[in-house]
Enzyme design. Structure first.
Site, PDB file in Angstrom:
ATOM      1  CG  MET A 106      -9.756   4.012  -7.517  1.00 22.66           C
ATOM      2  SD  MET A 106      -9.900   2.979  -8.700  1.00 22.66           S
ATOM      3  CE  MET A 106     -10.682   1.393  -8.270  1.00 22.66           C
ATOM      4  N   GLY A 145      -2.428   5.845   3.016  1.00 20.23           N
ATOM      5  CA  GLY A 145      -2.433   4.857   4.363  1.00 20.23           C
ATOM      6  C   GLY A 145      -1.080   4.193   4.433  1.00 20.23           C
ATOM      7  N   PRO A 180       0.750  -1.262   0.095  1.00 20.71           N
ATOM      8  CG  PRO A 180       0.005  -1.050   2.262  1.00 20.71           C
ATOM      9  CD  PRO A 180       0.684  -1.859   1.369  1.00 20.71           C
ATOM     10  CG  ASP A 220       0.881   0.748 -11.981  1.00 19.94           C
ATOM     11  OD1 ASP A 220       1.007   1.156 -12.950  1.00 19.94           O
ATOM     12  OD2 ASP A 220      -0.163  -0.016 -11.290  1.00 19.94           O
ATOM     13  N   GLY A 238       0.661  -1.062  -7.381  1.00 18.08           N
ATOM     14  CA  GLY A 238       0.108  -0.797  -6.187  1.00 18.08           C
ATOM     15  C   GLY A 238      -0.589  -1.843  -5.444  1.00 18.08           C
ATOM     16  N   GLY A 239      -0.452  -1.986  -4.030  1.00 21.98           N
ATOM     17  CA  GLY A 239      -1.495  -2.893  -3.383  1.00 21.98           C
ATOM     18  C   GLY A 239      -1.269  -4.334  -3.881  1.00 21.98           C
ATOM     19  CG  ASP A 240      -3.520  -8.494  -4.518  1.00 28.24           C
ATOM     20  OD1 ASP A 240      -2.741  -9.541  -3.894  1.00 28.24           O
ATOM     21  OD2 ASP A 240      -4.191  -8.635  -5.541  1.00 28.24           O
ATOM     22  CE  LYS A 257       6.505  11.696 -15.057  1.00 27.37           C
ATOM     23  NZ  LYS A 257       7.535  11.705 -14.184  1.00 27.37           N
TER      24      LYS A 257
HETATM   25  C1  LIG Z   1      -6.391   1.417  -8.909  1.00 29.87           C
HETATM   26  S1  LIG Z   1      -6.736   1.175  -7.336  1.00 29.87           S
HETATM   27  C2  LIG Z   1      -5.534   0.109  -6.991  1.00 29.87           C
HETATM   28  C3  LIG Z   1      -5.610  -0.822  -5.941  1.00 29.87           C
HETATM   29  C4  LIG Z   1      -4.715  -1.575  -5.448  1.00 29.87           C
HETATM   30  N1  LIG Z   1      -4.432  -2.670  -6.217  1.00 29.87           N
HETATM   31  C5  LIG Z   1      -4.523  -2.172  -4.140  1.00 29.87           C
HETATM   32  O1  LIG Z   1      -4.820  -3.387  -3.794  1.00 29.87           O
HETATM   33  O2  LIG Z   1      -4.569  -1.398  -2.849  1.00 29.87           O
HETATM   34  C6  LIG Z   1      -5.898   2.868  -6.399  1.00 29.87           C
HETATM   35  C7  LIG Z   1      -6.975   3.143  -5.432  1.00 29.87           C
HETATM   36  O3  LIG Z   1      -6.381   2.422  -4.299  1.00 29.87           O
HETATM   37  C8  LIG Z   1      -6.637   3.265  -2.989  1.00 29.87           C
HETATM   38  N2  LIG Z   1      -5.166   3.380  -2.431  1.00 29.87           N
HETATM   39  C9  LIG Z   1      -3.940   2.923  -3.139  1.00 29.87           C
HETATM   40  N3  LIG Z   1      -3.022   3.244  -2.177  1.00 29.87           N
HETATM   41  C10 LIG Z   1      -3.601   3.830  -1.058  1.00 29.87           C
HETATM   42  C11 LIG Z   1      -2.980   4.118   0.444  1.00 29.87           C
HETATM   43  N4  LIG Z   1      -1.710   4.094   0.632  1.00 29.87           N
HETATM   44  N5  LIG Z   1      -3.863   4.520   1.064  1.00 29.87           N
HETATM   45  C12 LIG Z   1      -5.308   4.689   0.971  1.00 29.87           C
HETATM   46  N6  LIG Z   1      -5.797   4.179  -0.211  1.00 29.87           N
HETATM   47  C13 LIG Z   1      -4.921   3.668  -1.396  1.00 29.87           C
HETATM   48  C14 LIG Z   1      -7.004   4.560  -3.491  1.00 29.87           C
HETATM   49  O4  LIG Z   1      -8.573   4.444  -3.282  1.00 29.87           O
HETATM   50  C15 LIG Z   1      -6.532   4.616  -4.727  1.00 29.87           C
HETATM   51  O5  LIG Z   1      -7.456   5.530  -5.623  1.00 29.87           O
END
Ligand SMILES: C[S@@+](CC[C@H](N)C(=O)[O-])C[C@H]1O[C@@H](n2cnc3c(N)ncnc32)[C@H](O)[C@@H]1O
Length: 243
Positions: free
Chosen positions: A168, A197, A10, A33, A85-87, A55
């Site tokens: 989002m 977060g 995250p 990303d 980002g994230g998963d 970019k």
């Molecule tokens: C395209 S989605 C991708 C989510 C990602 N694959 C995941 O599992 O966290 C991007 C959205 O994830 C959320 N997000 C990603 N990083 C975040 C963070 N550090 N804190 C809070 N929300 C986050 C936000 O809502 C952001 O607009």
């Protein structure tokens, strides 16, 4: 193995998995990303090619170009890391990338990541399920105006009495509030918005459903809706959770 779809976690670089770090450490090409921590790119060997998906592969058909780049580098036999980002399979279009690789006959691996859907609330001291308060959690896209996303079933969201985590969602937050209030969610339902977060820039604002529209935070943010949003269990003191 030539291509790995790796979840970067995250934001806090410490939340990358060991498998992700190992693959970054022997990558020839990394396609990353926008939201990925720059510190993670320091794990990549000198001389590796770093490609900013936003970019360097810009243009209207961005996802098509990303898929193409993954396939081309993969077919060339390079060690490719697609750092997301994230998963990679939670609202990240990782599934589409996997489909493109499979179609092209390129071997790939999926490395799960810590999703912001759960990590952002946890970093703000919010357990998304909690005995007596929430027995379920639903993660939903808040990009309600995005035609490429299937329409959100607001009837189901209104009925669900567990926790709702909206990703989002900040741009369309007024519409989200309207939809939920219209389906019987109480105006005083606790709400928390967690922006950036797990990072140094983390900000948490708590309110109620009818106060969500007034919260002036942009994405990346996770909106937590439900009784658990009023909890703050992040530290062993009763003050605000700070990093
Ligand atoms: C395209 S989605 C991708 C989510 C990602 N694959 C995941 O599992 O966290 C991007 C959205 O994830 C959320 N997000 C990603 N990083 C975040 C963070 N550090 N804190 C809070 N929300 C986050 C936000 O809502 C952001 O607009």
């Amino acid at each position: 193995m030539s291509v790995a779809l790796v979840g970067a976690g995250p934001g806090d670089p410490g939340l990358l998995t060991r498998r992700g770090a190992e693959l970054l450490g022997r990558a020839d090409v990394v396609i990353y990303d926008r939201l990925v921590s720059r510190e993670l790119l320091e794990l990549v060997p000198p001389g590796a090619e770093l490609i900013d998906a936003g970019k360097d592969l810009g243009g209207s058909g961005r996802q098509v170009e990303i898929n193409q780049a993954l396939v081309e580098h993969g077919l060339a036999g390079r060690n490719v890391v697609r750092l997301k980002g994230g998963d990679p399979f939670v609202f990240g279009r990782g599934g589409e990338e996997a489909e493109a690789l499979r179609k092209a006959g390129v071997d790939y691996e999926v490395v799960p990541g810590v999703s912001s859907a759960f990590a952002a609330p946890a970093a703000a001291g919010i357990p998304v399920t909690h005995r007596g308060l929430a027995t379920s959690v639903t993660v939903v896209t808040g990009r309600v105006g995005d035609a490429s996303m299937a329409d959100v079933d607001w009837d189901a969201m209104g009925r669900a009495d567990g926790t709702l985590v909206v990703l989002m969602g900040m741009a369309d937050r007024e519409r989200i509030v309207e939809e939920l209030l219209a389906r019987g969610r109480a105006a005083e339902t606790p709400v928390a918005v967690v922006q950036w977060g797990t990072t140094q820039r983390q900000q948490v604002v708590r309110s109620t459903l009818d106060g969500l529209a007034a919260i002036d935070l942009e994405n990346p943010a996770a909106i937590v809706i439900g009784p658990v949003a009023a909890l703050d269990l992040g530290t062993n003191d009763s003050g605000a959770h700070t990093r």
